[in-house]
Design an enzyme around this catalytic site. Structure first.
Site, PDB file in Angstrom:
ATOM      1  N   TYR A 143      -2.376  -2.705   0.599  1.00  0.00           N
ATOM      2  CA  TYR A 143      -2.517  -1.284   0.897  1.00  0.00           C
ATOM      3  C   TYR A 143      -3.950  -0.800   0.708  1.00  0.00           C
ATOM      4  O   TYR A 143      -4.515  -0.161   1.612  1.00  0.00           O
ATOM      5  CB  TYR A 143      -1.541  -0.464   0.055  1.00  0.00           C
ATOM      6  CG  TYR A 143      -0.212  -0.216   0.752  1.00  0.00           C
ATOM      7  CD1 TYR A 143       0.349  -1.188   1.587  1.00  0.00           C
ATOM      8  CD2 TYR A 143       0.483   0.973   0.592  1.00  0.00           C
ATOM      9  CE1 TYR A 143       1.552  -0.985   2.222  1.00  0.00           C
ATOM     10  CE2 TYR A 143       1.693   1.191   1.227  1.00  0.00           C
ATOM     11  CZ  TYR A 143       2.227   0.208   2.036  1.00  0.00           C
ATOM     12  OH  TYR A 143       3.417   0.418   2.673  1.00  0.00           O
ATOM     13  N   GLU A 150      -9.549   0.885   7.125  1.00  0.00           N
ATOM     14  CA  GLU A 150      -9.352   1.952   8.106  1.00  0.00           C
ATOM     15  C   GLU A 150     -10.375   3.065   7.900  1.00  0.00           C
ATOM     16  O   GLU A 150     -11.010   3.535   8.856  1.00  0.00           O
ATOM     17  CB  GLU A 150      -7.944   2.531   7.969  1.00  0.00           C
ATOM     18  CG  GLU A 150      -6.824   1.600   8.380  1.00  0.00           C
ATOM     19  CD  GLU A 150      -5.464   2.181   8.041  1.00  0.00           C
ATOM     20  OE1 GLU A 150      -5.355   3.427   7.926  1.00  0.00           O
ATOM     21  OE2 GLU A 150      -4.497   1.419   7.874  1.00  0.00           O
TER      22      GLU A 150
END
Length: 205
Positions: A143, A150
């Site tokens: 994660y 991102e």
């Protein structure tokens, strides 16, 4: 989900998605190892765009009542990735050649391979213990790796976005600001799910 046809369609969707993301992972690793991160997008970018776009069907599945997942959460998760593959890396060169693009694809694809595998086996009622362990443990690393990659891709696109369209630039800035609280919320949610699905099952045995 009692009807065999609905069950079969979900098994098919998840199995196909698993295979497609395995393709993303394999092509990313191959391109990275043979030509470097700056050539990964050229090798796997188009394939990844359409593989990720297929995930829009998950929203449809929830709307039709085939899945019990949270609709708002799924919309946010899917739309954020759609933004990355169509609205960031598809438009701007800087994130295409970035190491963050490669690390993002690795985090995404590893997560999706075992997530879709877990769903297939769960629908069939035969989930191996190792898949449950992967589903509720690897997020500790994947994660932050995925979200950080991102955010870095979005950050690297800002200069080009400002030239492309000033309003779009500010939209991306606003989205970037949401990443830290968004990651925290999702991270704590997964910790809670881990407690329920790993520790809870241990107490039952």
């Amino acid at each position: 989900m009692d009807r065999p046809q609905e069950k079969s369609s979900l098994i098919a969707y998840n199995a196909i998605s698993c295979v497609l993301w395995l393709g993303v992972l394999g092509r990313t690793v191959l391109a990275f190892s043979s030509a470097g991160s700056e050539n990964v997008y050229a090798s796997v970018g188009e394939y990844t765009k359409w593989t990720q776009t297929l995930a829009l069907l998950e929203i449809v599945h929830i709307v039709l009542g085939l899945l019990r997942s949270s609709l708002p959460t799924t919309i946010v998760q899917v739309s954020s990735r759609i933004l990355l593959v169509w609205g960031i890396t598809n438009l701007f060169e800087a994130p295409q050649v970035s190491l963050a693009y490669s690390s993002m694809l690795v985090a995404w694809s590893v997560t999706e391979v075992y997530r879709y595998s877990y769903y297939v086996t769960n629908i069939m009622g035969r989930t191996p213990r190792f898949l449950t362990w992967l589903r509720y443990n690897t997020f500790f690393v994947l994660y932050p790796m995925g979200a950080g990659s991102e955010a870095w891709c979005i950050y690297q696109s800002l200069a080009e976005a400002k030239v492309f369209n000033a309003n779009y630039y500010w939209v991306l800035v606003a989205i970037l600001v949401t990443y830290p609280p968004g990651l925290y919320k999702q991270y704590t949610h997964m910790v809670s799910q881990r407690r329920k699905n790993i520790r809870g099952k241990k107490r039952q045995t």
